[in-house]
Design a protein around this motif. Structure first.
Motif, short mmCIF file in Angstrom:
data_model
loop_
_atom_site.label_atom_id
_atom_site.label_comp_id
_atom_site.label_asym_id
_atom_site.label_seq_id
_atom_site.Cartn_x
_atom_site.Cartn_y
_atom_site.Cartn_z
N UNK A 1 -87.02 -3.85 -16.37
CA UNK A 1 -86.78 -5.25 -15.99
C UNK A 1 -85.70 -5.86 -16.88
N UNK A 2 -84.46 -5.50 -16.65
CA UNK A 2 -83.39 -5.95 -17.53
C UNK A 2 -82.31 -6.75 -16.80
N UNK A 3 -82.38 -6.85 -15.48
CA UNK A 3 -81.33 -7.55 -14.74
C UNK A 3 -81.96 -8.37 -13.62
N UNK A 4 -81.14 -9.23 -13.02
CA UNK A 4 -81.66 -10.17 -12.01
C UNK A 4 -82.24 -9.45 -10.80
N UNK A 5 -81.59 -8.38 -10.36
CA UNK A 5 -82.05 -7.69 -9.15
C UNK A 5 -83.42 -7.05 -9.39
N UNK A 6 -83.59 -6.40 -10.54
CA UNK A 6 -84.88 -5.75 -10.82
C UNK A 6 -85.97 -6.79 -11.06
N UNK A 7 -85.62 -7.89 -11.73
CA UNK A 7 -86.61 -8.94 -11.94
C UNK A 7 -87.09 -9.49 -10.59
N UNK A 8 -86.14 -9.73 -9.69
CA UNK A 8 -86.50 -10.25 -8.36
C UNK A 8 -87.36 -9.24 -7.60
N UNK A 9 -87.01 -7.97 -7.71
CA UNK A 9 -87.80 -6.92 -7.05
C UNK A 9 -89.22 -6.90 -7.60
N UNK A 10 -89.35 -6.97 -8.93
CA UNK A 10 -90.69 -6.91 -9.52
C UNK A 10 -91.48 -8.18 -9.19
N UNK A 11 -90.81 -9.33 -9.16
CA UNK A 11 -91.52 -10.56 -8.78
C UNK A 11 -92.08 -10.42 -7.35
N UNK A 12 -91.29 -9.80 -6.48
CA UNK A 12 -91.74 -9.63 -5.09
C UNK A 12 -92.92 -8.65 -5.02
N UNK A 13 -92.84 -7.57 -5.79
CA UNK A 13 -93.94 -6.59 -5.83
C UNK A 13 -95.22 -7.26 -6.33
N UNK A 14 -95.09 -8.08 -7.38
CA UNK A 14 -96.26 -8.75 -7.93
C UNK A 14 -96.83 -9.79 -6.95
N UNK A 15 -95.92 -10.55 -6.32
CA UNK A 15 -96.38 -11.56 -5.36
C UNK A 15 -97.22 -10.91 -4.26
N UNK A 16 -96.81 -9.75 -3.81
CA UNK A 16 -97.49 -9.11 -2.69
C UNK A 16 -98.74 -8.33 -3.11
N UNK A 17 -98.79 -7.89 -4.36
CA UNK A 17 -99.82 -6.92 -4.74
C UNK A 17 -100.79 -7.31 -5.84
N UNK A 18 -100.43 -8.33 -6.62
CA UNK A 18 -101.28 -8.64 -7.78
C UNK A 18 -102.59 -9.28 -7.33
#
Ligand code: NCD
Ligand code: ZN
Length: 353
Positions: free
Chosen positions: A50-67
């Motif tokens: 999680x070091x750049x905007x694209x990966x942060x956005x991807x991880x936020x989306x993964x968490x939103x859907x799965x956490x």
């Protein structure tokens, strides 16, 4: 029955993306709820990290859907992309820097890259460091003194790091630290018995290290787990990765300490709830608590845990204190071995400006 505020675990690895065979956001947050944990702060050493905007956005989306419980993400950095560090700071709980080699590729390989990171990081979260040597910690402390940057020291494993942290606190530096149940319950004497299932970074300490951590639980700020799942097969391979699961076993182990009279319940709540909220820019879920039976005696078993990795370094250990139910935002999220919160129930813990 005893009711405690839902725990906030400030050091967890959920492995998504890139390590879904070890743990997913859905499985790791199920394990958290089973441990009475309603919020986890997730580390950046995923693949990609999680070091750049694209990966942060991807991880936020993964968490939103799965956490299933609330989560907050750490930003990571290798020291070469200062723009991301500046721009993304408001979306994360802190900046995690690896000043020593651990699992994954994320590391600051050149100490010359450190001062610009401290100079650039705007907060509001602290800089959180993985350090294993006193030299590396001294350097991080010196930078935090120079730039007035809050520093959080991850997984203090014994006397060496603890002494430096206590000394810095004594000098009024903005420093906080965490230890984990691993270093409070296991020592290097357990290594022959556990083999690769005791391999963790930083490594287990001596009996004196363990005693010093217990003695200073009033000076340590947080009890986190460094939940770092790897599969049994990976652990038994010729190159076992470092890291141990722990998000489900923190509360039973620490309630055992309360039962034994070695830990005050108020202090346990400070370490797992009050101090995480003081140190990190997060908003905890409202109406979220855990109900425990402080007197139930049972045996920890890897095959009864919800973490995908399915093992624990505390296999067959007897504990006193069982999580009965976990409530998230007024709704029953976990009861008696079953997680009721669906993927997508969890919210972002980061406090927005
Ligand atoms: C962690 C992991 O597996 O991601 N391993 C560990 O031994 N603690 C990384 C880390 O926190 O250092
Ligand atoms: Zn970790």
């Amino acid at each position: 029955m005893l009711k405690l505020p839902g725990l906030i675990d400030v050091h967890v690895h959920l492995r998504e993306p890139g390590g879904e065979h070890k743990e997913t956001v859905a499985s790791g947050t199920a394990a958290a709820l089973a441990g009475g944990v309603v919020g986890v702060l997730e580390m950046p050493n995923t693949r990609p990290p999680t070091c750049d905007a694209a990966t942060l956005a991807l991880k936020q989306a993964i968490h939103r859907a799965n956490a299933r419980c609330d989560t907050g993400l750490f930003l990571g950095a290798d020291g070469r992309d200062l723009a991301s560090v500046r721009v993304l700071a408001g979306q994360v709980v802190g900046l995690k820097l690896y000043l020593g080699q651990t699992f994954g590729d994320l590391i600051i390989s050149d100490a010359g890259l450190l001062p610009p990171l401290w100079e650039t990081w705007p907060g509001p979260g602290p800089i959180c460091v993985h350090v294993e040597s006193p030299q590396a910690l001294a350097q991080a402390l010196a930078l935090s003194e120079r730039y007035h940057t809050p520093l959080h020291v991850a997984h203090v494993n014994g006397r060496e790091l603890l002494r430096l942290v206590l000394d810095a606190k004594g000098r009024g530096l903005p420093v906080t630290c965490e230890t984990t149940p691993t270093y409070l319950w296991l020592t290097r004497d357990d290594e022959p018995r556990l083999g690769p299932f005791a391999r963790v970074k930083p490594p287990l300490g001596s009996a004196e290290d363990l005693a010093a951590l217990w003695q200073h639980l009033d000076d340590i700020d947080c009890l986190a787990t460094d939940h770092a799942p790897h599969t049994r097969e990976e652990k038994l391979s010729s190159t076992p990765p470092p890291g141990l699961p722990g998000v489900e076993t923190l509360l039973p182990l620490m309630l055992t300490a309360v039962h034994q009279g070695r830990l005050d319940l108020r202090r346990l709540i400070a370490l797992t709830h009050d101090n995480p909220l003081r140190i990190f820019p997060i908003t905890p879920p409202a109406e979220s608590w855990v109900e425990v039976d402080p007197d139930e005696r049972y045996t920890l078993r890897g095959d009864q845990l919800l973490t995908k990795c399915g093992w624990t370094p505390f296999e067959t250990r007897e504990v006193v204190g069982r999580v009965l139910r976990t409530w998230l935002r007024g709704r029953l999220a976990y009861e008696a071995g079953t997680v009721l919160a669906e993927p997508g129930t969890g919210r972002d813990l980061v406090r927005r400006a």
